[in-house]
Each structure stands twice: as C-alpha cells, then as structure tokens.
Design a protein around this motif. Structure first.
Motif, short mmCIF file in Angstrom:
data_model
loop_
_atom_site.label_atom_id
_atom_site.label_comp_id
_atom_site.label_asym_id
_atom_site.label_seq_id
_atom_site.Cartn_x
_atom_site.Cartn_y
_atom_site.Cartn_z
N SER A 130 -3.89 -79.33 -70.92
CA SER A 130 -5.66 -79.37 -70.31
C SER A 130 -5.27 -80.01 -68.93
O SER A 130 -3.54 -80.77 -68.72
N SER A 151 -1.01 -82.93 -72.33
CA SER A 151 -0.83 -81.98 -74.17
C SER A 151 -0.33 -82.72 -74.75
O SER A 151 0.52 -83.97 -74.72
N SER A 213 -2.97 -73.53 -68.91
CA SER A 213 -4.52 -74.37 -69.12
C SER A 213 -5.78 -73.49 -68.99
O SER A 213 -5.49 -72.63 -67.96
#
Length: 222
Positions: A130, A151, A213
């Motif tokens: 992310s 992560s 991401s």
C-alpha cells in the motif's frame, strides 16, 4: 524456458577456454527494452542493441550467467547498426541485468565497451503493498511530503516509481511495531505533482517485484 533471438539462433562465442575476448576497442552501444523494462510474468521483451558504429555482430549477456552470450548479425538502418534480441516468455530466472557489446568485421574477438546496464524486472508475483502520503496527497507548494510504502509481507526493499520517469527510487524496508514492513520516501518540498506507485522485492531476487500498489496521485496547490 530459454533466451531466443529474432533473426538467428544463439551460437557459442567464447571458444578460447571460456575466456572473454578483448573488450573496449570501440565505444559502447546502447541497449533499450521494448515495450519497457518492467514486465509481467509470461510476457516477451525485445532488447535492442544499437550503435552508429557499424558493428557486424551484437552480443547480449546477462550478469551472473556463465553461459556464452547470444549473438546476432547487425542490421544496418538509417545510418545505425542494430539487433533485436527476444526474451520470453519471461520467468523469474530470466530477470536480471543485461549488457550488450558489438564487434566489427575481421575482429570477432575484440568487443566494444559494454553498454550501460539494463535491469529487466518481472512484476506481479507477490502481494501488492500500500502507498500513502504524509501529510496527505494534496499539499501546498513548498510543503514537505513523504510517501510511505508498506505491507504485511516481509519485503526487504521497496521501489517507488513516478509516471513519466525512467528510474525508480529504492529504500530498505523497516519492520514496524504493528508487524508491517515499511519504507518512507521523503520527496522534499513539493514543487509539482505526479502519479506514484510502489513495489516490494526480496533481497534474494532483486529483479522480481510484487504487484504494483494502487496508484497515488500527489497534487500540489498554490
């Protein structure tokens, strides 16, 4: 799974007890990847080696591999000589750093200086991390902004890319108290926006990356 070439089969080159021939007698060629250096598993990439020196042959070598390099006859077009090497379908074993060399007629054992290294990266084999922005994705001009990639997966390295830029930034992942692994990329005082993505990778396979991401648009106002 093998490395193939477009116009002729790979042939052996290093005949003298496996030794490299003399290198650096001509200036280095250029090496490009089409459609690009970041690819999905199973795709095919064309590595084009070219130069305005009229090389008779081009040789492609992947670092860390002891096998003879692939060789192609140079094709002359618009004042340059070039050769297209096709690699694929891509698997992790084919990811890595490539260089190419050229040789002129009558001197097959005298190679040019090597091209600049080109990393061929396979993405999409691991869970996506992310990406978030601090203090937020919209900032005032001159305001400091940091992008955090994280992560639950224990990635060793994170890679941050910005659309339109050829090179990514990379930082070592740091374990956090919430058991995530994170890297913080300081962008400094914001001057212009852009769309960013990050990827994770492991130290043992530095050219095999995670899924991207979700894209993060950073906007600069004022």
């Amino acid at each position: 799974m093998s490395l193939t070439v477009v116009s002729m089969a790979c042939v052996g080159f290093f005949l003298l007890q496996g030794a490299w021939p003399l290198m650096g007698n001509h200036r280095k060629p250029s090496l490009l990847a089409h459609p690009g250096p970041l690819l999905k598993s199973g795709e095919t990439v064309i590595l084009q080696c070219w130069s305005d020196v009229m090389f008779e042959h081009f040789f492609l070598h992947r670092e860390g591999i002891s096998e003879d390099p692939s060789r192609l006859v140079g094709q002359i077009h618009d004042g340059v000589s070039k050769a297209n090497f096709s690699i694929g379908p891509l698997m992790p074993v084919l990811a890595g750093t490539y260089r190419c060399y050229g040789s002129v007629p009558h001197s097959p054992y005298q190679l040019s200086a090597p091209s600049d290294p080109l990393d061929i990266v396979i993405t999409g084999l691991y869970e996506k991390p992310s990406l978030s922005a601090q203090p937020g994705p919209t900032v005032q001009a001159g305001e400091n902004v940091t992008l955090s990639c994280s992560s639950w997966s224990s990635y060793d390295i994170y890679h941050l890319s910005r659309e339109g830029e050829a090179h990514e930034r990379r930082l070592r992942a740091v374990p956090k108290v919430n058991r995530t692994f994170q890297a913080d990329f300081p962008l400094g005082p914001a001057t212009h926006g852009g769309t960013y993505r990050c990827f994770g990778s492991f130290r043992a396979l530095p050219c095999v990356w995670s899924n991207s991401s979700d894209p993060l648009l950073v906007s600069v106002t004022g």
